[in-house]
Design a protein around this motif. Structure first.
Motif: not given
Length: 349
Positions: A314-322, A118-124
């Motif tokens: 930063d390692g503090t990703a919000a719950e709502s982050l996609p 697993p790697v930290s990722g975000m989808v737009g």
């Protein structure tokens, strides 16, 4: 605070917006760029002050660059999966454009790799950052509408209408996009529904190509269109809310009209990109007596996409982050829409 060194993949028109959004946050530094177009690579590299050695024709080299802390990908659909795969293999955090992949089979392969490393990722899914949609979610979660029974979501644009004489472009190329309106606009509708109500349980869909041919701008010859430019479906969500979805590129007068109406026991709520800082709330003050209020969205709901990406880094990703799984689940629903339309049946998820 720490600045993050960004490698930017894809230097087309949308990259201008992403560069601006990063600059607004003040904690991003673009240190490398990648594109298959050498002219764009040179031009944008000069504009951003990127040294020649950090301008990559091969995005894998950019992702592997030890000077790159995180990757931002703004590319057509056909390379989404390859870029995410390379980020997973390199252990490099990323923000990748939607839809998650071109087809579901690519998403399934990425999930298998993600579960191993697993790697930290975000989808737009950028419309999660429309203030009116965030406030709508808050009100639904707080029970202000009572029990939500049903909703409707639509995303309409007009640029593909016949009267606009829109030529054949990459968004109509099935080999590049996988789908048409469904992946481009429908993925945002699906994400908004998941953002507001949770997971899909079942759906029934119809996909159509309303404009069957478009002129090739290079030759003037008509090209057959193999992707949808209209899609509609109805769905049942995890809380038994039922919803109607509609998307089209042929809606004259609709510039970028993405909106939701939510129908609960205590009233109706409407939110739209056309008025992103306000919501409309209709409720019954007394039997048969309706009150309609236009309410300003509170400042706490005005969160930026790249502000959220900072929280991830930063390692503090919000719950709502996609995140990665939001991308995967979205592709799962897109695939169900395709199968439902092709097989003319209800699909359970």
């Amino acid at each position: 605070m720490k600045k993050f060194r960004i490698g930017l993949i894809g230097l087309g028109g949308m990259s201008h917006s992403h560069i601006r959004w990063m600059a607004e946050e003040g904690r991003y530094e673009i240190v490398a760029v990648s594109d298959v177009n050498e002219a764009a690579l040179t031009e944008r590299g000069e504009q951003l002050g990127i040294p020649a050695g950090k301008r990559y024709g091969d995005f894998v080299q950019l992702i592997s660059d030890p000077d790159v802390d995180a990757v931002v990908s703004v590319t057509p659909n056909n390379v989404h999966a390859d870029i995410v795969r390379a980020c997973l293999n390199a252990g490099k955090p990323f923000l990748a454009e939607k839809p998650f992949t071109r087809v579901f089979e690519e998403a399934a392969e990425l999930l298998e790799l993600y579960e191993q490393q697993p790697v930290s990722g975000m989808v737009g899914f950028s419309y999660r950052y429309t203030p009116a949609f965030r406030y709508a979610r808050e009100l639904v979660r707080e029970g202000k509408l009572g029990t939500v029974r049903s909703f409707s979501i639509q995303y309409l644009q007009g640029w593909g209408a016949v009267s606009n004489h829109t030529p054949y472009i990459w968004r109509f190329n099935k080999d590049i996009t996988g789908t048409g309106t469904l992946g481009d606009l429908g993925s945002h509708m699906i994400d908004l529904a998941r953002f507001l109500f949770g997971e899909f349980k079942e759906l029934s869909a119809q996909m159509r190509t309303l404009v069957p041919e478009r002129p090739d701008p290079a030759t003037g010859q008509m090209v057959k269109i193999e992707v949808d430019d209209f899609v509609s479906f109805q769905a049942r969500m995890s809380g038994d809310e039922v919803g109607i979805f509609q998307s089209s590129r042929n809606a004259i007068g609709s510039g970028n009209q993405h909106e939701v109406s939510i129908y609960g026991d205590a009233g109706t709520l409407h939110a739209s990109t056309l008025d992103p800082d306000q919501i409309i709330w209709i409720r019954e003050e007394a039997p048969g007596q309706l009150a309609k209020a236009v309410i300003d969205v509170p400042e706490r709901c005005k969160v930026s996409q790249y502000g959220d990406f900072l929280s991830l880094l930063d390692g503090t990703a919000a719950e709502s982050l996609p995140g990665f799984m939001d991308g995967y689940r979205n592709q799962e629903v897109l695939d169900a829409v395709i199968r439902s339309s092709e097989e003319k049946r209800t699909i359970e998820l």
